[in-house]
Design an enzyme around this catalytic site. Sequence first.
Site, short mmCIF file in Angstrom:
data_model
loop_
_atom_site.label_atom_id
_atom_site.label_comp_id
_atom_site.label_asym_id
_atom_site.label_seq_id
_atom_site.Cartn_x
_atom_site.Cartn_y
_atom_site.Cartn_z
N SER A 75 0.83 -1.20 0.00
CA SER A 75 0.00 0.00 0.00
C SER A 75 0.87 1.26 0.00
O SER A 75 1.75 1.41 -0.85
CB SER A 75 -0.95 -0.04 1.20
OG SER A 75 -1.92 0.98 1.11
N HIS A 95 -7.53 -5.59 -0.90
CA HIS A 95 -6.34 -4.85 -0.46
C HIS A 95 -5.59 -5.56 0.67
O HIS A 95 -4.36 -5.52 0.73
CB HIS A 95 -6.75 -3.45 -0.01
CG HIS A 95 -5.61 -2.50 0.14
ND1 HIS A 95 -4.90 -2.01 -0.93
CD2 HIS A 95 -5.04 -1.93 1.24
CE1 HIS A 95 -3.96 -1.19 -0.50
NE2 HIS A 95 -4.01 -1.13 0.81
N ASP A 119 -9.47 -2.80 -5.53
CA ASP A 119 -9.27 -3.89 -4.57
C ASP A 119 -9.94 -3.60 -3.24
O ASP A 119 -9.67 -4.27 -2.25
CB ASP A 119 -7.78 -4.16 -4.37
CG ASP A 119 -7.04 -2.99 -3.73
OD1 ASP A 119 -7.69 -1.98 -3.38
OD2 ASP A 119 -5.81 -3.07 -3.56
N ASP A 161 -7.32 -10.39 6.99
CA ASP A 161 -8.77 -10.57 7.01
C ASP A 161 -9.09 -11.94 7.60
O ASP A 161 -9.11 -12.95 6.89
CB ASP A 161 -9.34 -10.42 5.60
CG ASP A 161 -10.86 -10.47 5.58
OD1 ASP A 161 -11.46 -10.61 6.67
OD2 ASP A 161 -11.45 -10.36 4.49
#
Length: 691
Positions: free
Chosen positions: A413, A646, A604, A653
């Site tokens: 990122s 992302h 994303d 996650d």
Amino acid sequence: MLRGQEERKYSIRKYSIGVVSVLAATMFVVTSHEAQASEKIPTTNAAAQKETLNQPGEQGNAITSHQMQSGKQLDDMHKENGKSGTVTEGKDMLQSSKHQSTQNSKIIRTQNDNQVKQDSERQGSKQSHQNNATNKTERQNDQIQNTHHAERNGSQSTTSQSNDVDKSQPSIPAQKVIPNHDKAAPTSTTPPSNDKTAPKSTKEQDATTDKHPNQQDTHQPAHQIIDAKQDDNVHQSNQKPQVGDLSKHIDGQNSPEKPTDKNTDNKQLIKDALQAPKTRSTTNAAADAKKVRPLKANQVQPLNKYPVVFVHGFLGLVGDNAPALYPNYWGGNKYKVIEELRKQGYNVHQASVSAFGSNYDRAVELYYYIKGGRVDYGAAHAAKYGHERYGKTYKGIMPNWEPGKKVHLVGHSMGGQTIRLMEEFLRNGNKEEIAYHKAHGGEISPLFTGGHNNMVASITTLATPHNGSQAADKFGNTEAVRKIMFALNRFMGNKYSNIDLGLTQWGFKQLPNESYIDYIKRVSKSKIWTSDDNAAYDLTLNGSAKLNNMTSMNPNITYTTYTGVSSHTGPLGYENPDLGTFFLMDTTSRIIGHDAREEWRKNDGVVPVISSLHPSNQPFVNVTNDEPATRRGIWQVKPIIQGWDHVDFIGVDFLDFKRKGAELANFYTGIINDLLRVEATESKGTQLKAS
């Protein structure tokens, strides 16, 4: 009595003749079938082959049935007359049998000669059928080639080879001919090609997808290849992007005057991502992950020559700076990247820089994380934005870091932007700091003086918003959200907290003898509340465009980007988040997906695909997952990964059960392998120069 004995002798002779005849018939049938099997020749005409094979079988069955009946009659006669046989009669029977066997052998040889002659005639007939069928197949294939405009190399030689099979050897049955529009169908003696490194054009891929929409290649690597063609044409824009107008720059990248390939056009690349089937397999990923080389018992030297430094993105907290309930940034609980790679024998590190700071401040912190020492943000920068010049002190993972001693940098990122800016300072310095130092004297950080080239071997970015994100413009950088972020920093800066969110240079840390009320009053007067020197602004389209204008490509560095997509087109043409996208990114995904510019919609969850591919004003080339990504001075754009949002790149996650740890392990193993290839290429180049 003599007459009875003669009758019995005659019966015994008849029985012997019958037995020998049965044996001869059996040998004839076996010989006939063996000759038939040895004379089979591959043919594409299945009907003709079946008809040819049935003829000798029927003849053999008829002969066998006739001989069986004769044998049965003789056997019945033997049962009626054989009870009174004598030794003398047995001797006569044996002599008669020998004589009869000699005669039968002559008959068998004659029959075999006739059978061979018949088989030769059938073979010539089959060869004629085969040639006719082959010619018909060639005419059909020629029609298919004219329809699809595809080249088929070697089809004539393959057909010729099939016709010239050695007839003295048993042949392998021919495979069913299936028209192939991409290449000549392999013969039965040649295994089909399994070469995955050969690139395809986008047009060919689309055609394949249309023909077989549900077909999946289980042998493909873990990441779905959207753009599998290696493009040797470097794409470089002559114009720098205007702030806030990146769409015009991207639309004008491929000017008519330059040789271009639609395969490397951003719009086409995103379109391919929509149409390409999802072939990612966690099973294949698990198998590939086992290829990671384990650490040897006596191994002291790491497998990689240059240390690999992983740089987190916005809101990232790592190591001792992460709260107790904060997930492991690099891999979550699915695959602990740093820990596992170290077990495999790799020298890897996770940098700890500001979670909310600007790319400028983070780049300076990254330098001191590697080199060691007290952070010096620069006198000019501190005076310009109104925060402290000096920050915290890092121990350093490579105190002897200097030109010739390199590192690999991997950023997720915002981390990708931070890496680029730090490398720019190392190589070209900071003009503002140099000018300020000349005017005011004093100290200047080595980072800002420039001339420190050959300190970075590679830069790899994962889901990095090189061109910014609409989510920052329309959500993250709004006044309300900024106030919430800074208020969180203010709260975490109390004297009892050990968590550093990265804004201590702005005064977000309560002093030992300072009351909390006084601390709140002091921080409320900080210039950060209205400043652009923070992450929220740097992630916008304007902030990212400014960074792109500040940075340049180093011809000695290998650049690689990875991009994910986790959205789909709705009935109105807008992009909606895929099922399974991290729930906290639902709003930002819809903000991006409803952008007025269609090419900016796919995303994303946080970053638009078009922004993650490469900086809009720098050269790039599309590469496949199979080829070694070792080029220098150009962005190597890896294929878009279908279904990855992302945070799938870092595995945090915990609600996404589709993304397995083995898949993440395979992904990072692939990155490490690419970095090792970069080192091998560099070593080879050094040896060639020395020789």
